[in-house]
Design an enzyme around this catalytic site. Structure first.
Site, PDB file in Angstrom:
ATOM      1  N   HIS A 142      -9.695   1.113   4.766  1.00 25.20           N
ATOM      2  CA  HIS A 142      -8.433   1.314   5.490  1.00 25.20           C
ATOM      3  C   HIS A 142      -8.667   2.304   6.640  1.00 25.20           C
ATOM      4  O   HIS A 142      -9.458   3.249   6.508  1.00 25.20           O
ATOM      5  CB  HIS A 142      -7.364   1.852   4.531  1.00 25.20           C
ATOM      6  CG  HIS A 142      -6.000   1.850   5.143  1.00 25.20           C
ATOM      7  ND1 HIS A 142      -5.580   2.827   6.004  1.00 25.20           N
ATOM      8  CD2 HIS A 142      -4.968   0.974   5.037  1.00 25.20           C
ATOM      9  CE1 HIS A 142      -4.343   2.551   6.402  1.00 25.20           C
ATOM     10  NE2 HIS A 142      -3.953   1.429   5.829  1.00 25.20           N
ATOM     11  N   GLY A 165       2.231   2.264  10.723  1.00 24.75           N
ATOM     12  CA  GLY A 165       3.190   3.356  10.557  1.00 24.75           C
ATOM     13  C   GLY A 165       3.887   3.756  11.837  1.00 24.75           C
ATOM     14  O   GLY A 165       4.527   4.801  11.898  1.00 24.75           O
ATOM     15  N   SER A 218       3.233  -2.169  10.326  1.00 24.79           N
ATOM     16  CA  SER A 218       4.683  -2.209  10.537  1.00 24.79           C
ATOM     17  C   SER A 218       5.311  -3.567  10.211  1.00 24.79           C
ATOM     18  O   SER A 218       6.229  -4.019  10.901  1.00 24.79           O
ATOM     19  CB  SER A 218       5.027  -1.772  11.970  1.00 24.79           C
ATOM     20  OG  SER A 218       4.589  -0.436  12.190  1.00 24.79           O
ATOM     21  N   GLU A 247      -5.607  -4.940  10.591  1.00 27.89           N
ATOM     22  CA  GLU A 247      -4.568  -3.933  10.830  1.00 27.89           C
ATOM     23  C   GLU A 247      -4.880  -3.189  12.116  1.00 27.89           C
ATOM     24  O   GLU A 247      -5.689  -2.246  12.112  1.00 27.89           O
ATOM     25  CB  GLU A 247      -4.517  -2.927   9.678  1.00 27.89           C
ATOM     26  CG  GLU A 247      -4.207  -3.539   8.331  1.00 27.89           C
ATOM     27  CD  GLU A 247      -3.633  -2.504   7.374  1.00 27.89           C
ATOM     28  OE1 GLU A 247      -2.500  -2.678   6.935  1.00 27.89           O
ATOM     29  OE2 GLU A 247      -4.320  -1.507   7.097  1.00 27.89           O
ATOM     30  N   LYS A 272       0.131   4.245  -0.338  1.00 30.20           N
ATOM     31  CA  LYS A 272      -0.519   5.428   0.246  1.00 30.20           C
ATOM     32  C   LYS A 272      -0.277   6.654  -0.649  1.00 30.20           C
ATOM     33  O   LYS A 272      -0.248   6.516  -1.865  1.00 30.20           O
ATOM     34  CB  LYS A 272      -0.048   5.641   1.688  1.00 30.20           C
ATOM     35  CG  LYS A 272      -0.242   4.369   2.535  1.00 30.20           C
ATOM     36  CD  LYS A 272      -0.073   4.569   3.990  1.00 30.20           C
ATOM     37  CE  LYS A 272      -0.312   3.235   4.702  1.00 30.20           C
ATOM     38  NZ  LYS A 272      -0.237   3.348   6.139  1.00 30.20           N
ATOM     39  N   GLU A 277      -7.052   4.726   7.638  1.00 33.57           N
ATOM     40  CA  GLU A 277      -6.821   6.129   7.277  1.00 33.57           C
ATOM     41  C   GLU A 277      -8.015   6.707   6.518  1.00 33.57           C
ATOM     42  O   GLU A 277      -8.313   7.896   6.636  1.00 33.57           O
ATOM     43  CB  GLU A 277      -5.513   6.255   6.480  1.00 33.57           C
ATOM     44  CG  GLU A 277      -4.307   6.045   7.395  1.00 33.57           C
ATOM     45  CD  GLU A 277      -3.076   5.470   6.732  1.00 33.57           C
ATOM     46  OE1 GLU A 277      -2.992   5.466   5.489  1.00 33.57           O
ATOM     47  OE2 GLU A 277      -2.180   5.000   7.469  1.00 33.57           O
ATOM     48  N   ASN A 304       0.871  -1.178   0.000  1.00 32.63           N
ATOM     49  CA  ASN A 304       0.000   0.000   0.000  1.00 32.63           C
ATOM     50  C   ASN A 304       0.904   1.222   0.000  1.00 32.63           C
ATOM     51  O   ASN A 304       1.486   1.568   1.032  1.00 32.63           O
ATOM     52  CB  ASN A 304      -0.882  -0.043   1.259  1.00 32.63           C
ATOM     53  CG  ASN A 304      -1.726   1.200   1.427  1.00 32.63           C
ATOM     54  OD1 ASN A 304      -1.773   2.051   0.541  1.00 32.63           O
ATOM     55  ND2 ASN A 304      -2.376   1.313   2.574  1.00 32.63           N
TER      56      ASN A 304
HETATM   57  P1  PGA Z   1       2.686   0.277   7.658  1.00 36.13           P
HETATM   58  O1  PGA Z   1       1.232   0.491   6.985  1.00 36.13           O
HETATM   59  O2  PGA Z   1       3.249  -1.009   7.093  1.00 36.13           O
HETATM   60  O3  PGA Z   1       3.478   1.483   7.230  1.00 36.13           O
HETATM   61  O4  PGA Z   1       2.476   0.193   9.124  1.00 36.13           O
HETATM   62  C1  PGA Z   1       0.364  -0.587   6.806  1.00 36.13           C
HETATM   63  C2  PGA Z   1      -0.944  -0.122   6.223  1.00 36.13           C
HETATM   64  O5  PGA Z   1      -1.427   0.941   6.594  1.00 36.13           O
HETATM   65  O6  PGA Z   1      -1.524  -0.813   5.367  1.00 36.13           O
END
Ligand code: PGA
Length: 249
Positions: free
Chosen positions: A95, A171, A208, A165, A13, A97, A11
């Site tokens: 997601h 993140g 992460s 998640e 983003k 976000e 992803n």
């Molecule tokens: P990350 O993001 O690996 O940077 O923690 C995962 C995600 O949001 O899909």
């Protein structure tokens, strides 16, 4: 694990210039042959065409979101059929976000998953608890409610992927412990079993994931892949995660 082939999804983003997106796709194309896991990248929607050209057939293409309607007066949005026409096979929906930045709730996520399916895309439906939910001992209840509120009718392995998640692990560099991941994935599969063909649905872990922790996470029996944010922006790291995926017979 049975017949569920591992899926390693990147992803991107709201990252990458056009040049960086092309270069990343080209680097993955070089190295993708011979992997037992299925590799998928989800670039920003404005780069999808360019990435599709650079990727070749060995890496699947996906989008990060779609609208719940098939078309219409929705300024700035993208319909699932448009993504399909650009070569996408998957689209991420729900997601965390999107939930926090755009106020998306479970009903909207279900509508998006339905729209994706209607366009022939496989939705990657994201669920996950916030830190205060986990600390209060209600992580499983929150995730169960998200699943019951967002998984579309008739879901099975051919038309749905679920990504767990935990919001506090996205993140942040903080990863859930493998035992907690397996416990939650087992829970997700049980809840899915009430509403869908759970045994065939691939369950990804996200939050992460990096080369150093991928093997132990992907080794959990109910983990069928990973949704990778930060580490998917470096080809070497993303490929190292994919290589850590156990082969499925
Ligand atoms: P990350 O993001 O690996 O940077 O923690 C995962 C995600 O949001 O899909």
């Amino acid at each position: 694990m049975g017949q569920r082939r591992m899926l390693i999804a990147g992803n991107w983003k709201m990252h990458t210039t056009l040049g960086e997106a092309r270069a990343l796709a080209a680097a993955l194309r070089e190295e993708a042959g011979g992997l037992s896991a299925e590799l998928l990248v989800c670039p920003p929607s404005c780069w999808l065409s360019a990435v599709a050209e650079s990727l070749g057939a060995g890496v699947a293409l996906g989008a990060q979101d779609c609208h719940m309607q098939a078309s219409g007066a929705h300024t700035g949005d993208v319909a699932a059929a448009m993504l399909a026409e650009l070569g996408c096979r998957y689209v991420i929906v729900g997601h965390s976000e999107r939930r926090s930045d755009h106020g998306e709730d479970d009903a909207m996520v279900r509508a998006k998953a339905r729209a994706a399916r209607a366009a022939g895309l496989v939705p990657i439906l994201c669920v996950g608890e916030r830190l205060e939910d986990r600390d209060a001992g209600r992580a499983e209840a929150v995730v169960a409610a998200q699943l019951r509120g967002s998984v579309p009718e008739g879901a099975g392995g051919a038309n749905l992927v679920v990504a767990y998640e935990p919001v506090w692990a996205i993140g942040t560099g903080r990863t859930a412990a493998p035992d907690d991941i397996q416990a939650m994935h087992g829970h997700v599969r049980r809840v899915l079993g009430e509403i869908a063909e759970a045994a065939s649905i691939r369950l990804l872990y996200g939050g992460s994931v990096k080369p150093g922790n991928a093997a132990e996470i992907l080794g959990c029996p109910d983990v069928d892949g990973a949704l990778v944010g930060g580490a998917s922006l470096r080809a070497a790291d993303f490929l190292a995660i994919a290589r850590a995926a156990p082969a499925v017979d």
